[in-house]
Design an enzyme around this catalytic site. Structure first.
Site, PDB file in Angstrom:
ATOM      1  N   ASP A  11      30.681  40.430  37.752  1.00 42.78           N
ATOM      2  CA  ASP A  11      29.491  40.182  38.365  1.00 42.78           C
ATOM      3  C   ASP A  11      29.482  40.519  39.832  1.00 42.78           C
ATOM      4  O   ASP A  11      30.719  40.536  40.342  1.00 42.78           O
ATOM      5  CB  ASP A  11      29.185  38.631  38.141  1.00 42.78           C
ATOM      6  CG  ASP A  11      30.415  37.847  38.977  1.00 42.78           C
ATOM      7  OD1 ASP A  11      29.907  36.829  39.784  1.00 42.78           O
ATOM      8  OD2 ASP A  11      31.398  38.027  38.773  1.00 42.78           O
ATOM      9  N   GLU A  12      28.265  40.664  40.589  1.00 35.61           N
ATOM     10  CA  GLU A  12      28.075  40.815  41.937  1.00 35.61           C
ATOM     11  C   GLU A  12      29.237  41.665  42.635  1.00 35.61           C
ATOM     12  O   GLU A  12      29.810  41.466  43.592  1.00 35.61           O
ATOM     13  CB  GLU A  12      28.371  39.520  42.513  1.00 35.61           C
ATOM     14  CG  GLU A  12      27.352  38.480  42.203  1.00 35.61           C
ATOM     15  CD  GLU A  12      27.324  37.009  42.659  1.00 35.61           C
ATOM     16  OE1 GLU A  12      26.452  36.698  43.253  1.00 35.61           O
ATOM     17  OE2 GLU A  12      28.298  36.551  43.041  1.00 35.61           O
TER      18      GLU A  12
END
Lengths: 444, 388
Positions: B205-206
């Site tokens: 993620d991210e």
């Protein structure tokens, strides 16, 4: 010089000098809490006018002590002259929405002292429960407490709280909120509350205290008489907030009374009537929340008004109004710590400037301080301490320190370190943000 | 299946895990009368979970959580029939996992030398969970969220550049070096043997592309691979390699939704965790529409505290409220309540998580028509007192 102690001499003694003795007394709004702390080679001196100042100085002293990698305690050479900006720096706890065991209150008082808070505003009873054991009216807690055996504060408990607070320079101001917020009073005091009506008949529900019967005033006067003997502080908080008029309006006797008195449809006048008769008779000076102020302009001049309504910065206007009318004021509106939200909300509390309103210096001098409030709808002993600390510290500093002490970065660094100090003292204070303390809380 | 009659109550289940759930239910049926006697009402219960994956995510990187805290939480999870502990064990801020192959990771990356999880600690958590029918799915989130990895593993993270010079700071894991994959191969070999669950969560993620974009080697690689300016392709390239590595150890993979959104080639049994609150129903449609299994977390970020009875909004979530066929809906295997650790440690974890997570627990176990809030309130307040 010969007699000069060497720098390696461990500093083993802090000399405390208090010019006005008073260990047996109670702190008050006028107490002087200033102190001077001198730490130099071979001597450490704490001097204060009063014991209360000495207590503040001792707390500061304890925070100055550090520990190096070898485990040796040390303290830097220091010269401190300190005094609070505001004399009333309070914390409100609500023991009606949830009962708080004695140890939770006592621990809170300890941490208040670490933060130089000096007023414990004990919102002791309210709608949901009446835990205060009254000697004059024992039925109040017998019928009104959540559990009359386990969820009450006996006279001894109350004395314990007051003394524990006193030894920390903390005043205990009790609040017996009326005429609203009194549902729990009903079961133990039949006839006290207003019976609500549905059309022509009583609905079975009850509303605020009934302001039109003499028995009410006999009752309230007796209770407040007892309370003012039990609680030694000069001030008593009379509440007076959020009075719902619907029940009064529904009651035909009250409607008749309104006509008789020429109040028309203005129930605020009825509320004023109650406050004048109920509070006026109490031989104590009242702290009253703001709405009462707007409806009872003829308050005693030494009344202190507690500003709590927070509709988007309106509170500053209210502070201006209250002080312009010549009354002293306390600020709580932006400091409702029970209103949690995601993130570092301590910053908003810290940034509050109580005197940022339009007014003369004389007006501003009427602001006595403020109170952080921890209302109990969603708070009990399972979450009180982490919810209260270290966020409460932001309010404490705002009320003690100089107006110019506002840098958030610096405050963060100091508050984060202080939080670790609290952990070290066994206080279950929650984190401000990511990171760690040398002494983590063990959990559970 | 639980039958309570005189003189004997009988609990039948096909596996021990069912028996554990039934024992919890049975314990909740026992109540005390005014004289202190314990009673159970005559009952006939046929129970089974609606969703198979009912998890709680704990974050031990933003704040270290002592073992006691984790274990207490496992107890609470069992009381609420949760069956997955998603252990987000490391992240940017700290690396408390003591690796056997790479001890420097925690030596240099943990907050401090005592704020670590030794192999013994990890085994304890896994066994404690197992005895309660709770799976432990570890998450080693890469390539982003890895600042703390760089402390103990040189040349793992991408050096960021400014005007042709390294700035001294680092970005996500470097996807262009072979050494990265050598490291990951060895690292995940360890993880695969330490954690017995079939699944490992790989994060994903991210990922912030700016550091990659600044690095000349990375830029060169992008050109060579023909990725153009699309760094999502580089991320997918990295992720696919990791998925292959982990697959080779016979482990299934869970990933955060970005991995799917950025179009990495996932294995058919990769589980996608949907966490972004914005339009999560649409995301569930997409993920299941692509034939992948999904776990829902988006509406259940319990670290997002607010004033009042927020449990109600968690309770009111209907995970299968998204446009899709029956077949698609079957691919939603459950959800997870997430308690990210930015503002949480042992001082406030338990009151923050419970009983709010119980609302999620019921939503994932009970039938979709168990939705009455007033009734839930009554039962949840009782349950809260019971947990006390």
């Amino acid at each position: 010089a010969e007699n000069e102690p060497s720098w390696e001499t461990p500093c083993a003694e802090l000399l405390v000098y208090v010019s006005t003795p008073g260990c047996d007394g109670f702190p008050s709004l006028d107490s002087k809490e200033s102190y001077k702390l001198s730490v130099s080679k071979g001597s450490m001196l704490l001097s204060a006018e009063t014991v209360w100042g000495a207590l503040r100085g001792l707390e500061t002293f304890s925070q100055l002590i550090g520990r190096d990698e070898n485990g040796t305690y040390y303290i830097n050479e220091t010269e401190i002259v300190d005094f609070p900006r505001f004399p009333h720096r309070g914390l409100l706890l609500d023991t009606s929405r949830h009962y708080l065991p004695l140890r939770a209150i006592l621990e809170t008082l300890d941490v208040m002292a670490y933060n130089k808070f000096n007023v414990f505003h004990w919102h002791i009873v309210d709608d949901p429960s009446f835990p205060y054991e009254s000697s004059t009216f024992p039925e109040l807690s017998k019928q009104g407490a959540f559990n009359a055996m386990t969820h009450v504060y006996t006279a001894s408990d109350v004395r314990t709280v007051i003394e524990h607070a006193r030894l920390r320079g903390i005043r205990v101001i009790a609040e017996f909120d009326t005429p609203g917020h009194t549902l729990s009073w009903g079961p133990g005091a039949p006839g006290l509350l207003t019976p609500c009506y549905m059309g022509k008949a009583p609905s079975g529900a009850y509303g605020p205290i009934n302001p039109i019967v003499n028995s009410t005033y006999q009752f309230v006067t007796s209770l407040f008489q007892e309370v003012s003997t039990v609680f030694p502080d000069f001030f008593l908080h009379l509440g007076g907030d959020e009075v719902d008029f619907t029940c009064w309006k529904s009651n035909p006797e009250i409607r008749a009374f309104m006509t008789e008195m020429g109040f028309g449809e203005d129930y605020k006048k009825l509320e004023s009537f109650y406050i004048q008769r109920g509070a006026g008779n109490a031989s104590v000076t009242a702290l009253i929340p703001c709405p009462v102020f707007t409806c009872a302009p003829q308050l005693r001049p030494d009344t202190i008004i507690h500003v709590w309504k927070d509709n988007r910065m309106q509170y500053l206007k209210e502070m201006a109004n209250v002080t312009r009318a010549g009354y002293r004021a306390l600020l709580s509106a932006p400091w409702y710590l029970n209103r949690i939200s995601y993130g570092q909300d301590w910053i908003e509390a810290y940034k509050v400037e109580p005197l940022r309103f339009e007014g003369s210096p004389e007006q501003k001098a009427l602001v006595m301080g403020g109170e952080a409030c921890m209302w109990g709808e969603y708070v009990d002993v399972t979450n009180l301490t982490p919810r209260l600390w270290p966020r409460g510290g932001a309010v404490a500093e705002r009320l003690w320190s100089n107006e110019t002490v506002r840098d958030v970065q610096d405050a963060y660094a100091r508050l984060a370190e202080f939080r670790c100090t609290l952990l070290g003292r066994g206080v279950q204070a929650q984190p401000l943000y990511v990171g760690y303390c040398d002494h983590e809380f063990g959990g559970v | 299946h639980l039958t309570v009659t005189e003189p004997v109550a009988i609990l039948k289940a096909s596996e021990v895990w069912g028996a554990l759930r039934g024992l919890e239910t049975f314990s909740q049926l026992v109540h005390e009368d005014d004289y202190g006697s314990f009673l159970v009402n005559e009952s006939e219960i046929d129970d089974f979970p609606r969703f198979a994956h009912r998890g709680v995510l704990l974050d031990t990187s933003r704040h270290y959580l002592p073992l006691k805290s984790i274990l207490e939480n496992l107890d609470a999870m069992a009381f609420n029939k949760f069956n997955v502990l998603h252990w987000h064990i490391v992240d940017d801020q700290s690396f408390p996992y003591q690796s056997i192959y790479f001890p420097e990771l925690s030596d240099k990356g943990a907050y401090s030398s005592n704020l670590i999880y030794t192999p013994t600690d990890v085994r304890l958590v896994i066994e404690y969970a197992r005895l309660r029918g709770i799976r432990v799915i570890p998450e080693f989130d890469t390539p982003g969220h890895t600042q703390s990895w760089g402390k103990g593993q040189k040349d793992l993270l991408t050096p960021c550049y400014n005007g042709g010079q390294p700035t001294g700071s680092f970005g996500p894991v470097n996807p262009v070096w072979n050494t990265t994959y050598d490291f990951m191969t060895k690292f995940f070999k360890e993880i695969s043997s330490v954690f017995p669950d079939e699944f490992i969560h790989l994060g994903g993620d991210e990922v912030d592309f700016s550091c990659w974009k600044s690095n000349p080697e990375v830029k060169e690689f992008m050109k060579k691979q023909g990725f153009g300016k699309d760094y999502a392709k580089l991320e997918s390239y990295y992720v696919q390699n990791i998925l292959d590595i982990v697959s080779s150890y016979n482990k299934g993979q869970m990933v955060w939704q970005e991995v799917f959104d950025h179009k990495a080639q996932l294995k058919p049994d990769t589980v996608v965790q949907v966490w972004m609150a914005n339009n999560y129903a649409r995301e569930l449609s997409s993920v299941t529409g692509a034939g992948l299994t999904a776990v829902l977390s988006a509406p259940w970020y319990l670290d997002y505290i607010s004033y009042g009875q927020d449990w109600k909004k968690y309770y009111s979530v209907e995970p299968l409220n998204f446009p899709g066929s029956e077949k698609q809906k079957k691919l939603v295997i459950g959800g997870e309540a997430c308690l990210w650790g930015e503002f949480v440690d042992a001082t406030n974890l338990t009151p923050r998580l419970w009983p709010r997570a119980s609302a999620v627990g019921e939503r994932l176990w009970s039938s979709s028509n168990v939705t009455n809030l007033q009734d839930a309130y009554n039962r949840l307040t009782n349950h809260r007192c019971r947990m006390l």
